[in-house]
Scaffold this motif. Structure first.
Motif, PDB file in Angstrom:
ATOM      1  N   LEU A   1     -18.336 -49.384  15.423  1.00  0.00           N
ATOM      2  CA  LEU A   1     -17.322 -49.147  16.450  1.00  0.00           C
ATOM      3  C   LEU A   1     -15.914 -49.316  15.894  1.00  0.00           C
ATOM      4  CD1 LEU A   1     -18.994 -50.939  19.504  1.00  0.00           C
ATOM      5  CD2 LEU A   1     -18.787 -48.474  19.112  1.00  0.00           C
TER       6      LEU A   1
ATOM      7  N   VAL B   1     -15.109 -46.270  13.554  1.00  0.00           N
ATOM      8  CA  VAL B   1     -14.871 -45.029  14.299  1.00  0.00           C
ATOM      9  C   VAL B   1     -13.484 -45.035  14.932  1.00  0.00           C
ATOM     10  CG1 VAL B   1     -15.574 -43.711  16.341  1.00  0.00           C
ATOM     11  CG2 VAL B   1     -17.300 -44.524  14.727  1.00  0.00           C
ATOM     12  N   THR B   2     -13.057 -46.169  15.457  1.00  0.00           N
ATOM     13  CA  THR B   2     -11.764 -46.235  16.152  1.00  0.00           C
ATOM     14  C   THR B   2     -10.572 -46.327  15.198  1.00  0.00           C
ATOM     15  OG1 THR B   2     -11.943 -48.649  16.372  1.00  0.00           O
ATOM     16  CG2 THR B   2     -12.786 -47.307  18.182  1.00  0.00           C
ATOM     17  N   GLN B   3     -10.837 -46.713  13.945  1.00  0.00           N
ATOM     18  CA  GLN B   3      -9.728 -46.937  13.013  1.00  0.00           C
ATOM     19  C   GLN B   3      -9.673 -45.932  11.859  1.00  0.00           C
ATOM     20  OE1 GLN B   3      -7.413 -49.352  13.721  1.00  0.00           O
ATOM     21  NE2 GLN B   3      -8.668 -49.535  15.577  1.00  0.00           N
TER      22      GLN B   3
ATOM     23  N   GLN C   1      -9.158 -42.489  11.937  1.00  0.00           N
ATOM     24  CA  GLN C   1      -8.595 -41.175  12.231  1.00  0.00           C
ATOM     25  C   GLN C   1      -7.834 -40.589  11.042  1.00  0.00           C
ATOM     26  OE1 GLN C   1      -8.295 -43.862  14.103  1.00  0.00           O
ATOM     27  NE2 GLN C   1      -8.802 -43.420  16.243  1.00  0.00           N
TER      28      GLN C   1
END
Length: 226
Positions: free
Chosen positions: A46, A49-51, A53
């Motif tokens: 998680l 995935v969020t960090q 980009q």
């Protein structure tokens, strides 16, 4: 340097790992172990995935696959004592996770880096470990040899990133790769040679640190890194 988000995640991750170490050690908390162990990689997945980009699509996809395969391996090994097939599933899952990591690291390979010396050290280590384990491997002799080859490839590909990527990223990933190898070695000795004192703690601690270091290291890559 840690960003504030990394600092917060590191604190949460440390709590998750600590809880898992406790639940994996005490028989009375064995049921919770089925939840806390997978939570280690789930939290990393998680967070990544969020960090991530800023990373290119291929690197991001391969890293996600590596973590997903690791998660499958973690879950499978939870049932290892029930049926031997679960150990095979776990072994295959982690083998695929290592292959994904190899592909990520080789994308960032320093083509001028000569790995011969490092490879010889790794082969010496593998030969010693195999000599200790060989009598206890039985039908798993070939799968374990293949697995050893793949994880040595993973550590070597991590080494080959040196001087091509920024030092922070390289150091995190390389330390993670070595810790992964140590964790797998302890697990192999505990399973195929003889039970080791506090093996559940040493295996999970080195494993959790290994995955954390690799994820942080890859996230430290600059934008649009290959």
């Amino acid at each position: 340097m840690y960003s504030k988000i990394e600092q917060r995640f590191t604190g949460i991750y440390a709590i998750i790992v600590s809880i898992e170490l406790i639940c994996g050690t005490f028989e009375s908390l064995a049921t919770l172990h089925y939840f806390t162990k997978p939570l280690i990689v789930i939290s990393l997945l998680l967070f990544f995935v969020t960090q991530s980009q800023h990373l290119n699509k291929t690197t991001k996809t391969l890293m996600i696959l590596a973590l997903v395969f690791s998660l499958v391996g973690d879950v499978a090994l939870l049932f290892d004592a029930i049926k031997p097939i679960y150990f095979i599933i776990g072994l295959a899952s982690f083998l695929l996770a290592h292959v994904m990591y190899v592909l990520v690291f080789l994308k960032q390979r320093n083509t001028h880096k000569k790995p011969l010396g490092f490879i010889l050290i790794m082969l010496g280590y593998a030969a010693l470990l195999f000599y200790i384990l060989k009598d206890g491997l039985g039908d798993l002799l070939l799968p374990v040899i293949v697995y050893m080859f793949v994880i040595l490839s993973m550590s070597t590909s991590a080494y080959l990133r040196q001087k091509l990527n920024n030092t922070i990223s390289y150091n995190w990933v390389f330390i993670g790769a070595i810790l992964f190898m140590i964790s797998d070695s302890i697990l192999a000795l505990d399973k195929f040679y003889q039970p080791l004192t506090l093996s559940s703690i040493s295996i999970m601690l080195t494993y959790a640190l290994a995955q954390y270091c690799i994820v942080i290291g890859i996230l430290k890559l600059p934008s649009n890194s290959r």
